[in-house]
Design a protein around this motif. Structure first.
Motif, PDB file in Angstrom:
ATOM      1  N   UNK A 191       0.804  -1.235   0.000  1.00 36.25           N
ATOM      2  CA  UNK A 191       0.000   0.000   0.000  1.00 36.25           C
ATOM      3  C   UNK A 191       0.834   1.281   0.000  1.00 36.25           C
ATOM      4  N   UNK A 192       2.148   1.169   0.237  1.00 32.97           N
ATOM      5  CA  UNK A 192       3.008   2.344   0.128  1.00 32.97           C
ATOM      6  C   UNK A 192       2.934   2.941  -1.278  1.00 32.97           C
ATOM      7  N   UNK A 193       2.694   2.090  -2.274  1.00 27.56           N
ATOM      8  CA  UNK A 193       2.593   2.560  -3.654  1.00 27.56           C
ATOM      9  C   UNK A 193       1.403   3.495  -3.844  1.00 27.56           C
ATOM     10  N   UNK A 194       0.368   3.337  -3.020  1.00 34.51           N
ATOM     11  CA  UNK A 194      -0.813   4.188  -3.160  1.00 34.51           C
ATOM     12  C   UNK A 194      -0.464   5.651  -2.904  1.00 34.51           C
ATOM     13  N   UNK A 195       0.537   5.865  -2.051  1.00 36.52           N
ATOM     14  CA  UNK A 195       0.944   7.248  -1.795  1.00 36.52           C
ATOM     15  C   UNK A 195       1.632   7.850  -3.022  1.00 36.52           C
ATOM     16  N   UNK A 196       2.276   7.009  -3.816  1.00 39.35           N
ATOM     17  CA  UNK A 196       2.823   7.491  -5.072  1.00 39.35           C
ATOM     18  C   UNK A 196       1.715   7.956  -6.005  1.00 39.35           C
ATOM     19  N   UNK A 197       0.648   7.167  -6.084  1.00 38.78           N
ATOM     20  CA  UNK A 197      -0.496   7.547  -6.908  1.00 38.78           C
ATOM     21  C   UNK A 197      -1.150   8.819  -6.374  1.00 38.78           C
ATOM     22  N   UNK A 198      -1.320   8.892  -5.058  1.00 41.76           N
ATOM     23  CA  UNK A 198      -1.921  10.085  -4.447  1.00 41.76           C
ATOM     24  C   UNK A 198      -1.075  11.328  -4.701  1.00 41.76           C
ATOM     25  N   UNK A 199       0.234  11.164  -4.591  1.00 40.67           N
ATOM     26  CA  UNK A 199       1.126  12.298  -4.824  1.00 40.67           C
ATOM     27  C   UNK A 199       0.947  12.847  -6.239  1.00 40.67           C
ATOM     28  N   UNK A 200       0.870  11.970  -7.220  1.00 38.07           N
ATOM     29  CA  UNK A 200       0.767  12.404  -8.613  1.00 38.07           C
ATOM     30  C   UNK A 200      -0.545  13.128  -8.894  1.00 38.07           C
ATOM     31  N   UNK A 201      -1.663  12.551  -8.443  1.00 35.77           N
ATOM     32  CA  UNK A 201      -2.948  13.184  -8.751  1.00 35.77           C
ATOM     33  C   UNK A 201      -3.155  14.450  -7.918  1.00 35.77           C
ATOM     34  N   UNK A 202      -2.650  14.452  -6.677  1.00 39.44           N
ATOM     35  CA  UNK A 202      -2.763  15.659  -5.851  1.00 39.44           C
ATOM     36  C   UNK A 202      -1.863  16.772  -6.382  1.00 39.44           C
ATOM     37  N   UNK A 203      -0.712  16.410  -6.910  1.00 37.25           N
ATOM     38  CA  UNK A 203       0.175  17.404  -7.510  1.00 37.25           C
ATOM     39  C   UNK A 203      -0.496  18.040  -8.723  1.00 37.25           C
ATOM     40  N   UNK A 204      -1.117  17.216  -9.547  1.00 37.73           N
ATOM     41  CA  UNK A 204      -1.774  17.733 -10.752  1.00 37.73           C
ATOM     42  C   UNK A 204      -2.995  18.584 -10.387  1.00 37.73           C
ATOM     43  N   UNK A 205      -3.710  18.219  -9.332  1.00 37.14           N
ATOM     44  CA  UNK A 205      -4.934  18.938  -8.962  1.00 37.14           C
ATOM     45  C   UNK A 205      -4.692  20.052  -7.952  1.00 37.14           C
ATOM     46  N   UNK A 206      -3.456  20.222  -7.501  1.00 45.63           N
ATOM     47  CA  UNK A 206      -3.184  21.246  -6.515  1.00 45.63           C
ATOM     48  C   UNK A 206      -3.774  20.943  -5.152  1.00 45.63           C
ATOM     49  N   UNK A 207      -3.776  19.681  -4.793  1.00 53.09           N
ATOM     50  CA  UNK A 207      -4.341  19.255  -3.503  1.00 53.09           C
ATOM     51  C   UNK A 207      -3.248  18.702  -2.586  1.00 53.09           C
ATOM     52  N   UNK A 208      -2.121  19.376  -2.564  1.00 55.12           N
ATOM     53  CA  UNK A 208      -0.998  18.891  -1.782  1.00 55.12           C
ATOM     54  C   UNK A 208      -1.249  18.984  -0.272  1.00 55.12           C
ATOM     55  N   UNK A 209      -2.083  19.901   0.171  1.00 57.68           N
ATOM     56  CA  UNK A 209      -2.379  19.968   1.600  1.00 57.68           C
ATOM     57  C   UNK A 209      -3.068  18.688   2.056  1.00 57.68           C
ATOM     58  N   UNK A 210      -4.046  18.237   1.291  1.00 62.30           N
ATOM     59  CA  UNK A 210      -4.742  17.003   1.646  1.00 62.30           C
ATOM     60  C   UNK A 210      -3.801  15.799   1.564  1.00 62.30           C
ATOM     61  N   UNK A 211      -2.911  15.810   0.556  1.00 62.30           N
ATOM     62  CA  UNK A 211      -1.921  14.728   0.485  1.00 62.30           C
ATOM     63  C   UNK A 211      -1.038  14.740   1.729  1.00 62.30           C
ATOM     64  N   UNK A 212      -0.578  15.919   2.126  1.00 60.18           N
ATOM     65  CA  UNK A 212       0.270  16.030   3.314  1.00 60.18           C
ATOM     66  C   UNK A 212      -0.439  15.556   4.565  1.00 60.18           C
ATOM     67  N   UNK A 213      -1.727  15.843   4.679  1.00 58.76           N
ATOM     68  CA  UNK A 213      -2.492  15.372   5.836  1.00 58.76           C
ATOM     69  C   UNK A 213      -2.536  13.844   5.874  1.00 58.76           C
ATOM     70  N   UNK A 214      -2.826  13.245   4.725  1.00 52.20           N
ATOM     71  CA  UNK A 214      -2.904  11.784   4.663  1.00 52.20           C
ATOM     72  C   UNK A 214      -1.544  11.144   4.910  1.00 52.20           C
ATOM     73  N   UNK A 215      -0.510  11.686   4.277  1.00 56.28           N
ATOM     74  CA  UNK A 215       0.820  11.096   4.431  1.00 56.28           C
ATOM     75  C   UNK A 215       1.333  11.261   5.861  1.00 56.28           C
ATOM     76  N   UNK A 216       1.096  12.418   6.449  1.00 51.73           N
ATOM     77  CA  UNK A 216       1.513  12.626   7.836  1.00 51.73           C
ATOM     78  C   UNK A 216       0.820  11.684   8.790  1.00 51.73           C
ATOM     79  N   UNK A 217      -0.489  11.491   8.591  1.00 55.03           N
ATOM     80  CA  UNK A 217      -1.234  10.560   9.441  1.00 55.03           C
ATOM     81  C   UNK A 217      -0.745   9.132   9.244  1.00 55.03           C
ATOM     82  N   UNK A 218      -0.407   8.777   8.004  1.00 53.41           N
ATOM     83  CA  UNK A 218       0.099   7.431   7.719  1.00 53.41           C
ATOM     84  C   UNK A 218       1.440   7.197   8.404  1.00 53.41           C
TER      85      UNK A 218
END
Length: 446
Positions: A191-218
């Motif tokens: 499931x670590x790979x899912x963060x790679x997918x999240x990073x890419x789509x959040x980067x494209x959509x400008x949703x890095x804050x939400x990515x950071x929240x999820x990654x920090x909690x993980x």
């Protein structure tokens, strides 16, 4: 007023119970017939499981605690489930009966995980509408390959946590998603790979804050369950990482095929060369997927990228065990809900499940079983069907009008949470954008 549960709940519960019963029944020649104690018998009857022998091999039968008393080749939450099962059967005096009861207890725990994973996947798919939730529940729970592999190892535990994490992300709860995905990584590493997918789509959509929240909690969740083991029992805890690094080309992998047929360069069995080829080729695949994610005419759906990254990892990994199909099934259902590619892939996985056990029979009791050449034909068929499924998803990404989820124009990325309908902020432009390709927000609103 009485609350009405979504249709996927009943379908998911019924299908999961049936799947668990079928999975249990498939192993009865070993659990009830004694084939586990016959080395080739367990392969001939195709009822092998890691759970029974590892009860003894990991020191659980001798009362040793995972990591503290004996190094374990799995991440910490699987060790915790092992210990829980061992504790529940510790009062059984007969050591052989205790090992069998350990398997039974583990099956019950994994059946609960199966139900949780099916319902979480169905809840994610249900956001698409048009009965997608109950259809997804049936496709996941009644996957023939998943049923056959359900009780080979503890992978259903990781599947449940990973599916729960994706469901939480779809519900726009990034902290909960991060916690569940972090715990999933502490169960199996994929499931670590899912963060790679999240990073890419959040980067494209400008949703890095939400990515950071999820990654920090993980990261916090992973540390909470790992540090209490890693600090006092470093050697036992590190066994998983050392084992992964030092493992050679093993069953199911393309590298094992290359090695068997002595393919020049690719068949090099040296550990350092193998690690370099496997990790290097996967890195190239990740770069290609990243370019696809950032340059596609429309932002890929999250489940599509998760599947592509995981498929690339499995195709290029040093080992591809039969139970790894459990990792892919929920993502395949979410990423490309078309029945026939899914059916062909399932047939190849079923063929491989029986093929590897037949190959083991041939290795240890020739001329019985399946010869090496036929085994590698089946192995190649599995590789090919996963590659074809991944290729079809790439085609859907490059031509979003073909994407079944988006074809109606009513959906963008229903499982994407904050990504659903979000406009792009970062896109790699190789040429002029097709004017007929709608922006995500426009498509979701149309």
């Amino acid at each position: 007023m009485r609350y009405r549960y979504p249709a996927y709940v009943g379908a998911g519960i019924g299908a999961s119970v049936l799947a668990a019963l079928l999975g249990y029944w498939q192993k009865t020649p070993c659990s009830s017939g004694g084939a586990w104690n016959s080395f080739t018998g367990q392969f001939r009857d195709a009822c092998y499981t890691d759970i029974y022998p590892l009860y003894y091999n990991e020191g659980l039968a001798a009362g040793k605690v995972p990591y503290y008393g004996h190094p374990v080749e799995y991440p910490v939450l699987i060790g915790a489930m092992m210990q829980a099962g061992a504790w529940l059967v510790h009062s059984v005096s007969d050591p052989y009966a205790r090992g069998r009861d350990f398997y039974y207890v583990t099956v019950v725990m994994l059946a609960v995980c199966l139900l949780a994973g099916v319902l979480a996947t169905a809840a994610t798919a249900d956001r698409e509408g048009d009965g997608a939730g109950w259809k997804a529940a049936l496709l996941v729970a009644l996957s023939p390959a998943l049923i056959l592999a359900a009780f080979v190892n503890w992978d259903l535990f990781a599947m449940a946590l990973a599916a729960g994490g994706l469901a939480a992300w779809a519900a726009r709860r990034p902290y909960l998603a991060g916690v569940l995905l972090g715990l999933a990584v502490a169960t199996k590493f994929y499931p670590l790979l899912f963060f790679g997918a999240l990073l890419l789509v959040c980067l494209r959509a400008g949703k890095m804050r939400e990515f950071g929240q999820a990654f920090g909690a993980a990261l916090a969740a992973w540390l909470v369950v790992n540090l209490p083991v890693a600090i006092p029992a470093t050697a036992g805890w590190a066994r998983f990482y050392a084992f992964s690094r030092d493992r050679g080309a093993d069953w199911g992998s393309v590298w094992y095929l290359f090695e068997h047929y002595n393919v020049p360069v690719l068949g090099d069995s040296g550990q350092s060369a193998l690690n370099l080829m496997s990790s290097g080729s996967f890195a190239v695949a990740c770069i290609a997927i990243a370019v696809l994610a950032l340059a596609a005419p429309r932002r890929p759906r999250l489940s599509q990228l998760c599947f592509l990254l995981l498929a690339a990892f499995l195709i290029l990994n040093k080992v591809w065990s039969p139970q790894y199909v459990i990792w892919l099934v929920p993502l395949a259902v979410l990423a490309r809900p078309r029945i026939w590619p899914y059916v062909f892939w399932q047939l190849a996985e079923v063929a491989y499940f029986f093929g590897i056990w037949g190959y083991f029979v041939n290795l240890y009791q020739a001329p019985s079983g399946i010869t090496a050449n036929w085994y590698f034909v089946i192995l190649a068929a599995r590789l090919l069907t996963v590659g074809v499924l991944a290729g079809a998803m790439v085609a859907d990404i490059l031509h979003p009008e073909r994407d079944r989820v988006r074809a109606s124009g009513l959906n963008d990325d229903p499982s994407g949470g904050v990504l659903d309908g979000a406009p792009d902020r970062l896109v790699l432009v190789w040429g002029r954008r097709n004017r007929n390709t709608p922006e995500p927000a426009e498509a979701a609103a149309s």
